[in-house]
Design an enzyme around this catalytic site. Structure first.
Site, PDB file in Angstrom:
ATOM      1  N   CYS A 146       0.830  -1.204   0.000  1.00  0.00           N
ATOM      2  CA  CYS A 146       0.000   0.000   0.000  1.00  0.00           C
ATOM      3  C   CYS A 146       0.868   1.259   0.000  1.00  0.00           C
ATOM      4  CB  CYS A 146      -0.999  -0.037   1.151  1.00  0.00           C
ATOM      5  SG  CYS A 146      -2.458   0.930   0.777  1.00  0.00           S
ATOM      6  N   GLU A 174      -1.544  -9.062   3.682  1.00  0.00           N
ATOM      7  CA  GLU A 174      -1.390  -9.593   5.038  1.00  0.00           C
ATOM      8  C   GLU A 174      -2.721 -10.022   5.653  1.00  0.00           C
ATOM      9  OE1 GLU A 174      -1.049  -6.449   4.127  1.00  0.00           O
ATOM     10  OE2 GLU A 174      -1.592  -5.018   5.688  1.00  0.00           O
ATOM     11  N   HIS A 187      -3.586  -5.128   0.486  1.00  0.00           N
ATOM     12  CA  HIS A 187      -3.063  -5.626   1.773  1.00  0.00           C
ATOM     13  C   HIS A 187      -3.102  -7.157   1.833  1.00  0.00           C
ATOM     14  CE1 HIS A 187      -2.689  -1.777   3.922  1.00  0.00           C
ATOM     15  NE2 HIS A 187      -3.657  -1.391   3.117  1.00  0.00           N
TER      16      HIS A 187
HETATM   17  N1  GLN Z   1      -2.086   6.812   2.474  1.00  0.00           N
HETATM   18  C1  GLN Z   1      -2.136   6.001   1.313  1.00  0.00           C
HETATM   19  C2  GLN Z   1      -3.483   6.086   0.608  1.00  0.00           C
HETATM   20  O1  GLN Z   1      -4.441   6.505   1.183  1.00  0.00           O
HETATM   21  C3  GLN Z   1      -1.823   4.554   1.652  1.00  0.00           C
HETATM   22  C4  GLN Z   1      -2.871   3.900   2.465  1.00  0.00           C
HETATM   23  C5  GLN Z   1      -2.394   2.611   3.104  1.00  0.00           C
HETATM   24  O2  GLN Z   1      -1.203   2.346   3.155  1.00  0.00           O
HETATM   25  N2  GLN Z   1      -3.314   1.831   3.653  1.00  0.00           N
HETATM   26  O3  GLN Z   1      -3.577   5.713  -0.538  1.00  0.00           O
END
Ligand code: GLN
Length: 549
Positions: free
Chosen positions: A382, A510, A508
């Site tokens: 992310c 994970e 994600h």
């Molecule tokens: N801040 C970034 C976004 O909003 C990454 C978000 C995250 O890592 N969950 O896209």
């Protein structure tokens, strides 16, 4: 008739109620029962999505896009219970739905009160999971007995046994039995008080699970039983798991908790346990063939629960490779410091987790550069992927002022920018791109090789994206776009081909790793870290000591 298990906690918070509930769920499932898991959280936020990880630890995202408590991560890792929005309720949500009903005139002019309206709403949330095909619903009550805000929940579970019959409900109370070094004694008094408080509310626990560092003697267990009004055998010791949380179910089996629950609820269709798989994974954890050190460089690295699922998934990758994974938690601000950089150069893998806000981002970008230049296996998740993109733009493509508009709205090269779908949104809660979304992988990419598939579903939680306008520039400059949304518009995976293992994903992974089914990317990342370790010319210079951090 669905049976119900309620898990409460006393004395202190952070006792591992989630882990104990998940372990019980896992054992009952293993005995052939269909189990549903649920957490009721007494705080007023509608969900943890808007809370700081310092307050709440990780926000766990489900397939349906709900942002939930991290205990749901334990439920998914230990059981197959399908989790949805109905699996996590907070005081905020309960009140919100009661107030909405009141505005719609549902209460027909009555005064709306905690009892019965709030408690009925809570009971409805529990009953919703008790569908015909379900044998057991396990409901964990967050917080600690004695908290003012837990009271409606405890009252609701008290009433619940009146509604469905005492014989269909089991109450399990988890407490702490502290060891006082000075007195060289375990203290049972806090447990007595906590159970006393629960009984005052009208809930008599059937089982008391005592969390302890030291073994509890038969005499002390009998004392707890006597004061708490339960038979001796119903006081179960749960010692701190010395090396892995995956040991907890086995400890509970040793004390026959699963059998006692089955007997007490008359779950006659329960089969015998078959823990072969579980023993196998514990054996791999106990006797690893390799060891690797992985640096997790994150803004909240100091908080032990902020990247909970990532740490677990790394362990799962370790299990898959019979490898002990030592995790160095590196606060991202530190990654700009000389001594931290030196440390990062020596690790076997660098993982950049997700995150929000500008603090520590430059440190993360530095960590990517180290991974790229020193050919250290790299896994970006992310925000971690977004940092990898920024780093590549700045240091390889020569776009010196490349950035995300999250950190610099006026960046000359906004290689990461807000998704179109997000631009008009003003509310914070539940408004990101959330939950399971399909991704199409590029044939021949590392990701496709790891998944052994080109079509995957992974969970998302973000507002920003790889800026499509720079796509060709990145491809021409050597970065592989290894995965996109099926319409090709959102970049989901990037890779570097001329690097031993450099994979970064917008989603994600994970959240979809289990100890029994390690996530393919974590498995592949740890395998690459093992190769890196083996390939290190002088293994001595590659040693990183835990106490260096
Ligand atoms: N801040 C970034 C976004 O909003 C990454 C978000 C995250 O890592 N969950 O896209």
């Amino acid at each position: 008739m669905t049976k119900h298990i309620f898990v409460t906690g006393g004395v202190v918070s952070s006792l591992g109620k989630g882990l104990t509930s998940a372990s019980i769920g896992m054992l009952l499932e293993n005995r052939g029962l269909s189990v549903r898991m649920q957490k009721l959280d007494p705080y007023i936020n509608v969900d943890p999505g808007t809370m700081s990880p310092y307050q709440h630890g990780e926000v766990y995202v489900l397939d349906d896009g709900s942002e939930t408590d991290l205990d749901l991560g334990h439920y998914e890792r230990f059981t197959h219970s399908p989790l949805t929005r109905d699996s996590n309720w907070t005081t905020g949500q309960i009140y919100k739905s009661v107030i909405d009903k009141e505005r719609h005139g549902v209460y027909l002019g009555k005064t709306v009160q905690v009892i019965p309206h709030i408690t009925n709403e809570i009971k409805d949330c529990i009953k919703r999971l008790a569908t015909e095909d379900v044998d057991v619903v396990i409901t964990e009550i967050g917080g600690t007995v004695g908290d003012i805000e837990s009271l409606p929940f405890l009252e609701a579970i008290r009433q619940f046994s009146l509604d469905v019959g005492k014989e269909n409900c089991v109450y399990i109370h988890l407490t702490l039995v502290p060891y006082l070094k000075a007195a060289r004694e375990l203290k049972t008094k806090p447990t007595q008080h906590s159970v006393g408080q629960l009984r005052e509310i009208g809930v008599q626990p059937d089982f008391i699970v005592c969390r302890t560092e030291q073994p509890i003697s038969q005499e002390e267990l009998a004392k707890i039983a006597l004061f708490c009004n339960v038979p001796d055998k119903c006081v179960v010791e749960e010692r701190d798991a010395d090396f892995s949380i995956y040991q907890v179910p086995l400890d509970l089996v040793e004390h026959k908790l699963d059998q006692m629950i089955v007997d007490r609820l008359g779950l006659t269709k329960a089969k015998a346990l078959d823990l072969t798989k579980w023993h196998d994974l514990l054996r791999r954890l106990r006797r690893p063939e390799n060891e690797v050190t992985i640096a997790v460089v994150g803004k909240y690295a100091k908080h032990k629960d902020a990247y909970k699922s990532i740490y677990e998934a790394l362990d799962h990758g370790g299990i898959a490779n019979s490898t002990n994974v030592r995790i160095l938690r590196i606060p991202s601000e530190d990654a700009e410091r000389e001594e931290t950089r030196a440390l990062l150069e020596k690790v076997d893998g660098i993982l950049l987790p997700g995150g929000f806000g500008e603090r520590g981002v430059e440190g993360k970008i530095d960590a990517v550069k180290i991974a790229r230049e020193y050919e250290i296996p790299f896994f970006g998740i992310c925000l971690g992927m977004q940092c990898a993109v920024i780093e590549y733009a700045r240091n390889v493509l020569g776009l010196v002022d490349a950035n995300s508009t999250e950190f610099n709205k006026d960046a000359e090269h906004p290689v990461v920018c807000m998704m179109d779908s997000q631009r008009s949104i003003v509310d914070m809660g539940g408004t990101m791109r959330l939950g399971a979304q399909p991704t199409s992988l590029l044939a021949g990419s590392r990701a496709a090789g790891a998944y052994k598939s080109l079509d995957i579903m992974e969970r998302h939680r973000h507002r920003y994206e790889f800026n499509y306008q720079y796509r060709d520039q990145f491809i021409d400059g050597g970065m592989t776009i290894a995965g996109t949304s099926p319409d090709g518009k959102l970049v989901e995976v990037v890779e570097l081909d001329d690097h031993p293992w450099f994979v970064a994903v917008q989603y994600h992974p994970e959240f979809k790793s289990k100890p029994t089914v390690p996530h393919p990317l974590f498995r592949a990342f740890i395998a690459a870290a093992v190769r890196h370790r083996r390939g290190a010319k002088d293994s001595k210079t590659n040693e990183v000591q835990d106490d260096e951090y």
